[in-house]
Design a protein around this motif. Structure first.
Motif, PDB file in Angstrom:
ATOM      1  N   PRO A  61       0.924  -1.177   0.068  1.00 51.71           N
ATOM      2  CA  PRO A  61       0.251  -0.051   0.044  1.00 51.71           C
ATOM      3  C   PRO A  61       0.560   1.072  -0.292  1.00 51.71           C
ATOM      4  N   VAL A  62       0.634   2.460  -0.541  1.00 54.94           N
ATOM      5  CA  VAL A  62       1.396   3.596  -0.947  1.00 54.94           C
ATOM      6  C   VAL A  62       0.241   4.526  -0.682  1.00 54.94           C
ATOM      7  N   THR A  63       0.878   5.870  -0.716  1.00 54.29           N
ATOM      8  CA  THR A  63      -0.137   7.173  -0.844  1.00 54.29           C
ATOM      9  C   THR A  63       1.008   7.834  -1.642  1.00 54.29           C
ATOM     10  N   LEU A  64       0.681   8.090  -3.351  1.00 51.32           N
ATOM     11  CA  LEU A  64       1.721   8.883  -3.611  1.00 51.32           C
ATOM     12  C   LEU A  64       1.020  10.473  -4.253  1.00 51.32           C
ATOM     13  N   ASP A  65       2.061  11.515  -4.291  1.00 47.07           N
ATOM     14  CA  ASP A  65       1.652  12.788  -4.623  1.00 47.07           C
ATOM     15  C   ASP A  65       1.997  13.003  -5.777  1.00 47.07           C
ATOM     16  N   LEU A 102       0.634   1.073 -12.008  1.00 44.82           N
ATOM     17  CA  LEU A 102       0.604   1.181 -11.083  1.00 44.82           C
ATOM     18  C   LEU A 102       0.427  -0.540  -9.915  1.00 44.82           C
ATOM     19  N   MET A 103      -0.412  -1.481 -10.962  1.00 47.90           N
ATOM     20  CA  MET A 103      -1.115  -2.505 -10.152  1.00 47.90           C
ATOM     21  C   MET A 103       0.686  -3.616  -9.954  1.00 47.90           C
ATOM     22  N   LYS A 104       1.481  -3.317 -10.685  1.00 50.87           N
ATOM     23  CA  LYS A 104       2.324  -3.570 -11.092  1.00 50.87           C
ATOM     24  C   LYS A 104       3.490  -2.793  -9.583  1.00 50.87           C
ATOM     25  N   LYS A 105       3.398  -1.616  -9.258  1.00 50.42           N
ATOM     26  CA  LYS A 105       3.955  -0.811  -7.776  1.00 50.42           C
ATOM     27  C   LYS A 105       3.693  -1.714  -7.031  1.00 50.42           C
ATOM     28  N   VAL A 106       2.241  -1.243  -7.206  1.00 49.09           N
ATOM     29  CA  VAL A 106       1.302  -2.607  -5.313  1.00 49.09           C
ATOM     30  C   VAL A 106       1.153  -3.219  -5.377  1.00 49.09           C
ATOM     31  N   GLU A 107       1.562  -4.197  -5.894  1.00 48.37           N
ATOM     32  CA  GLU A 107       1.142  -6.284  -6.075  1.00 48.37           C
ATOM     33  C   GLU A 107       0.073  -6.595  -5.368  1.00 48.37           C
TER      34      GLU A 107
END
Lengths: 266, 205
Positions: A61-65, A102-107
């Motif tokens: 999980p991540v919060t991206l600016d 984006l899906m690749k990044k958050v898995e």
């Protein structure tokens, strides 16, 4: 001010809609229900700073600016047809990249079956949020394989510029094979979930707007036919409406719905 | 002490109102030909529909206002108001036939029969036709006052149908403020007549 490299394999050959039309004829109910209201009132939307939190059934999980979003993958320009459920259409050169990046990044975990997109709902910035037209915040959703389809575009710009506020700034989805309202605007949260999310228009009028809402000339809206459409800025008074194509002409997505009765899953 | 008008003043008033009632159409035409509308067809469809309803309300308000104020000359304006209802209703129908179906009458019928919201709008429009046709003095005489009046009571069917058409159009988005407003106003105007009929004054206009 926001350039992307043209991706010809995902670009329609249709003539793009004039920028003026695409930015002054909008459905964005957070700023009012008239088509002209978003352009008049979206100036109050503050798009800096902006963060999108990505949560739920994901390993990271991540919060991206915005800066991180802009750098997450190479920006592409894609000219997509846009078909509104109301029976009109436009052709818009968007700037963004496939949501799958984006899906690749958050898995997403194996439990993630759906994706939920939640838009900003701030009364102070959005005068329409007080209205009872919809339950706020605006919520949309996709099945995970739909979200992973390369056509699903995480969008940050259009016509080589950053997104104008009335078009869903600073970040929105664009799903060209679905009616326009499926493409959530001004997204603040993306959740990967196990169950099919409730979506705003489906909650509001379930007999008119289904979860899938794929462009489908064979399934009428209860109050009008979806067999044809008028291209804004191009089809004039003397033109018969043009035929609407299955999946808005994006036959690539058909395998996603193999075996499904699209009259039932409208 | 009711306000009275001379024939000359009434003539002027009629002329002014005749022109005023054309202004909404003129505005639609000007905005369209000067290219100020992104989607003129939607604008014209809505505009003609809205004005049909506004003028219908005005027409139905004439008798109550006349009775409350004693301005009996108002009755002389009613035919023109009613004909403008038909005029904007006709434009609204033609917009639908032209832009939605490109004059494909068979396709239009399918739409009319399939969609209740269009069905009621269509019935309301069709019912306006005999009223417009019999609006002349000659027709009034030929039919006789009683029969003419009974025929023109069709407007009490048309008005609720028009509101229902508007209601259904707005219902999908839960924007019922305007349909409720028109429903209440028209309901009030119809109730006023009912009251007049049940009371000692039997005249009904």
């Amino acid at each position: 001010k926001l350039a992307g490299k043209l991706n010809p394999s995902y670009s329609a050959l249709d003539k793009p809609t004039p920028y003026k039309d695409a930015t002054s004829y909008n459905n964005f109910y957070e700023f009012g229900t008239d088509k002209s209201e978003p352009a008049m009132y979206a100036g109050t939307l503050k798009t800096h700073p902006w963060t999108v939190s990505i949560e739920g059934e994901v390993k990271k999980p991540v919060t991206l600016d915005l800066d991180s979003l802009l750098k997450l993958a190479p920006l592409e320009e894609r000219v997509y047809r846009l078909r509104c459920v109301e029976g009109w259409s436009m052709v818009i050169p968007w700037v963004g990249y496939s949501f799958s990046e984006l899906m690749k990044k958050v898995e997403p975990t194996s439990n993630a079956k759906y994706v939920e997109f939640i838009s900003l709902a701030d009364k102070k910035q959005m005068p329409g949020v007080g209205s009872r037209v919809l339950d706020w915040p605006y919520t949309e959703g996709l099945r995970i394989d739909e979200a992973a389809h390369p056509l699903a575009l995480l969008t940050l710009g259009m016509y080589g510029e950053v997104l104008p506020n009335q078009n869903g700034a600073p970040v929105r989805m664009v799903l060209p094979w679905k009616y326009g309202f499926k493409s959530a605007k001004s997204i603040v949260k993306i959740r990967f979930v196990r169950e099919q999310p409730r979506t705003s228009w489906n909650l509001s009028a379930p007999n008119e707007y289904g979860f899938y809402s794929n462009v489908n000339p064979e399934v009428d809206h209860p109050r009008w036919s979806q067999a044809s459409e008028r291209r804004i800025g191009e089809d004039g008074f003397l033109a018969r409406k043009r035929k609407t194509l299955m999946f808005n002409g994006y036959a690539d997505v058909a395998p996603l719905y193999a075996g499904m009765d699209l009259k039932k899953f409208y | 002490m009711a306000l009275q008008l001379t024939a000359r003043q009434l003539g002027w008033l009629k002329g002014v109102l005749f022109v005023l009632a054309l202004l909404p159409l003129a505005r639609m035409v000007v905005l369209t030909v000067t290219g100020q509308l992104v989607e003129p067809l939607e604008f014209i469809t809505r505009g003609t529909g809205d004005w049909t309803l506004y003028l219908l309300t005005i027409t139905l308000a004439i008798t109550p206002v006349r009775r409350l104020t004693g301005w009996n000359w108002l009755i002389k304006l009613r035919r023109m108001a009613g004909l403008y209802v038909f005029f904007y209703g006709l434009l609204h129908f033609l917009t639908f036939l032209w832009f939605d179906h490109f004059f494909d009458v068979q396709e239009m019928w399918k739409d009319v029969l399939k969609r209740p919201f269009i069905t009621v709008g269509f019935i309301a429009f069709v019912l306006l036709i005999p009223l417009a046709v019999t609006s002349t003095n000659g027709m009034m005489r030929r039919l006789g006052g009683k029969a003419w009046q009974r025929l023109h009571q069709l407007i009490y069917v048309i008005a609720p149908l028009a509101v229902l058409h508007f209601w259904w159009m707005k219902a999908g988005k839960h924007l019922l403020g305007q349909p409720i407003l028109f429903g209440v106003i028209l309901g009030g105007l119809l109730l006023f007549r009912l009251k007049g009929k049940l009371g000692k004054a039997p005249r009904l206009a």
